[in-house]
Structures are given as structure tokens and as C-alpha cells.
Design a protein around this motif. Structure first.
Motif, PDB file in Angstrom:
ATOM      1  N   GLY A  56       0.741  -1.169  -0.110  1.00 41.97           N
ATOM      2  CA  GLY A  56      -0.079  -0.033  -0.077  1.00 41.97           C
ATOM      3  C   GLY A  56       0.691   1.299  -0.064  1.00 41.97           C
ATOM      4  O   GLY A  56       0.068   2.107   0.167  1.00 41.97           O
ATOM      5  N   LEU A  57       2.065   0.957  -0.313  1.00 43.75           N
ATOM      6  CA  LEU A  57       3.240   2.438  -0.353  1.00 43.75           C
ATOM      7  C   LEU A  57       3.294   2.803  -1.737  1.00 43.75           C
ATOM      8  O   LEU A  57       3.961   1.688  -2.498  1.00 43.75           O
ATOM      9  CB  LEU A  57       4.246   2.067   0.405  1.00 43.75           C
ATOM     10  N   PHE A  58       3.441   3.948  -2.090  1.00 45.52           N
ATOM     11  CA  PHE A  58       3.634   4.209  -3.374  1.00 45.52           C
ATOM     12  C   PHE A  58       4.479   5.440  -3.217  1.00 45.52           C
ATOM     13  O   PHE A  58       4.514   6.304  -2.303  1.00 45.52           O
ATOM     14  CB  PHE A  58       2.333   4.796  -4.061  1.00 45.52           C
ATOM     15  N   GLU A  59       5.531   5.629  -4.261  1.00 45.79           N
ATOM     16  CA  GLU A  59       6.430   6.797  -4.149  1.00 45.79           C
ATOM     17  C   GLU A  59       6.444   7.589  -5.491  1.00 45.79           C
ATOM     18  O   GLU A  59       6.593   6.974  -6.568  1.00 45.79           O
ATOM     19  CB  GLU A  59       7.730   6.282  -3.922  1.00 45.79           C
ATOM     20  N   GLU A  81      -4.101  14.909  -8.585  1.00 40.61           N
ATOM     21  CA  GLU A  81      -4.535  13.727  -9.479  1.00 40.61           C
ATOM     22  C   GLU A  81      -3.684  12.438  -9.087  1.00 40.61           C
ATOM     23  O   GLU A  81      -4.518  11.260  -8.933  1.00 40.61           O
ATOM     24  CB  GLU A  81      -4.165  13.854 -11.010  1.00 40.61           C
ATOM     25  N   MET A  82      -2.855  12.337  -8.781  1.00 41.28           N
ATOM     26  CA  MET A  82      -1.987  11.247  -8.278  1.00 41.28           C
ATOM     27  C   MET A  82      -2.672  10.716  -7.062  1.00 41.28           C
ATOM     28  O   MET A  82      -2.877   9.477  -6.715  1.00 41.28           O
ATOM     29  CB  MET A  82      -0.305  11.433  -7.967  1.00 41.28           C
ATOM     30  N   TYR A  86      -4.295   7.021  -6.495  1.00 42.56           N
ATOM     31  CA  TYR A  86      -3.646   6.000  -5.683  1.00 42.56           C
ATOM     32  C   TYR A  86      -4.393   5.915  -4.407  1.00 42.56           C
ATOM     33  O   TYR A  86      -4.076   4.782  -3.734  1.00 42.56           O
ATOM     34  CB  TYR A  86      -2.085   6.468  -5.560  1.00 42.56           C
ATOM     35  N   GLN A  87      -5.234   6.690  -4.008  1.00 42.60           N
ATOM     36  CA  GLN A  87      -6.097   6.477  -2.591  1.00 42.60           C
ATOM     37  C   GLN A  87      -6.762   5.191  -2.714  1.00 42.60           C
ATOM     38  O   GLN A  87      -7.103   4.631  -1.704  1.00 42.60           O
ATOM     39  CB  GLN A  87      -6.635   7.772  -2.269  1.00 42.60           C
ATOM     40  N   HIS A  91      -2.316   3.444   0.920  1.00 39.76           N
ATOM     41  CA  HIS A  91      -2.567   4.144   2.062  1.00 39.76           C
ATOM     42  C   HIS A  91      -1.681   5.315   2.118  1.00 39.76           C
ATOM     43  O   HIS A  91      -1.850   6.377   2.770  1.00 39.76           O
ATOM     44  CB  HIS A  91      -2.480   3.341   3.295  1.00 39.76           C
ATOM     45  N   THR A  92      -0.065   5.372   1.653  1.00 46.33           N
ATOM     46  CA  THR A  92       0.690   6.283   1.807  1.00 46.33           C
ATOM     47  C   THR A  92       1.527   6.704   0.481  1.00 46.33           C
ATOM     48  O   THR A  92       1.876   5.707  -0.205  1.00 46.33           O
ATOM     49  CB  THR A  92       1.756   5.866   2.826  1.00 46.33           C
ATOM     50  N   MET A  93       1.768   7.870   0.135  1.00 48.52           N
ATOM     51  CA  MET A  93       2.440   8.443  -0.953  1.00 48.52           C
ATOM     52  C   MET A  93       3.717   8.947  -0.474  1.00 48.52           C
ATOM     53  O   MET A  93       3.646   9.857   0.521  1.00 48.52           O
ATOM     54  CB  MET A  93       1.822   9.283  -1.623  1.00 48.52           C
TER      55      MET A  93
END
Length: 160
Positions: A56-59, A81-82, A86-87, A91-93
Motif C-alpha cells: 500500500g506504499l507508493f512513491e 491527480e496522483m 492512488y488513494q 495508504h501512503t504516498m
């Protein structure tokens, strides 16, 4: 204004990507595994590459706006928009940037908070020194933003 995903020939945007990450070999580390987006309004104004780091982690690995169109809200719109996209996936960007007084306030104004720092990242991972606004970048600052509310601790209710 339209944001579209690019799935093929991502290197056609290399000139723009190099604005945010000055070494092509570093871009090569994430470009193909990342999802790439371009913001168009009478031509390409901005690009963004986001990677899935698992659980659930995106970067955001790269966010760049054409120099002729900076400070017109394109980068902010791309980030919004990201977050929206991604939501539903995590859970986290995260976003990593140089220890620069130019970029950190921008990300903070978009809702990110400083999480931690990777010491000497730019000194150890880049072939040439990187300068921003006359200052050599040394450390990478990692900022984060929750895409959803942070997980809550379980609440136990005991009825008497």
C-alpha cells in the motif's frame, strides 16, 4: 487539461524527466517499473512517475514541469491527480527530494510532511555533484502523505 498514462516509449520524455533527476542511469532504475503520467494542455506541461513499493506504499520518483510553464499550477495539479488515483490502491504516498529550500516547501504545501532523510544519497549515488540554487545536494529528504487516514489502533470496549 488532460492527464494520461504513458505505457510505451517512456524515454520520449527523457528531457523533461532529467529536470527532476539529472542522471539517466538513476531514471532507468525506476522508469520501466513505474507508472508514468503526462499532463497535457496545448502540449505536454508536466510528467510524473510513481512506483509501487508494496504493502500500500507508493512513491513519486519523478515530477517535472516544463521550465516555460513552471509556477502555473501544473505540478500541483499532477500531485492532486496522483493522490486521487492512488488513494484507492494504497495508504501512503512518498516523495524523495534533495535537501533544498526550493522543493521541500512545494511538497509541504501539497500536504506532505517530512518523514526522514537518507544521508549522503546524492554524494553516493550520482556520478557528478548536483546543485540546486547554488547549493550542492547531499541528503535525500523523504516526505510522506497519507492517502487515507492513518490506521487507527484498535479500540476495545468493555461493557459493564
Amino acid at each position: 487539461m488532460k492527464i494520461k498514462q504513458i505505457t510505451q516509449n517512456k524515454k520520449q520524455f527523457l528531457e523533461l524527466l532529467l529536470l527532476a533527476d539529472e542522471q539517466e542511469s538513476m531514471i532507468d532504475r525506476y522508469l520501466e517499473r513505474g507508472e508514468m503520467y503526462v499532463l497535457e494542455e496545448d502540449g505536454v506541461k508536466a510528467v510524473c512517475v510513481v512506483t509501487d513499493e508494496g504493502d500500500g506504499l507508493f512513491e513519486i520518483k519523478n515530477l517535472a514541469t516544463d521550465p516555460l510553464h513552471q509556477r502555473k499550477g501544473y505540478g500541483r495539479k499532477m500531485i492532486q491527480e496522483m493522490f486521487s488515483h492512488y488513494q484507492h490502491k494504497g495508504h501512503t504516498m512518498l516523495v524523495g527530494t534533495g535537501d533544498s529550500p526550493l522543493t521541500i516547501p512545494f511538497y509541504e504545501s501539497c500536504g506532505f510532511v517530512i518523514s526522514h532523510q537518507i544521508e549522503n544519497f546524492f554524494l553516493e549515488n550520482y556520478d557528478q555533484p548536483i546543485f540546486e540554487n547554488g547549493k550542492q545536494l547531499m541528503h535525500m529528504v523523504i516526505l510522506k502523505k497519507y492517502l487515507k487516514y492513518p490506521p487507527l489502533f484498535p479500540i476495545i470496549c468493555i461493557m459493564v
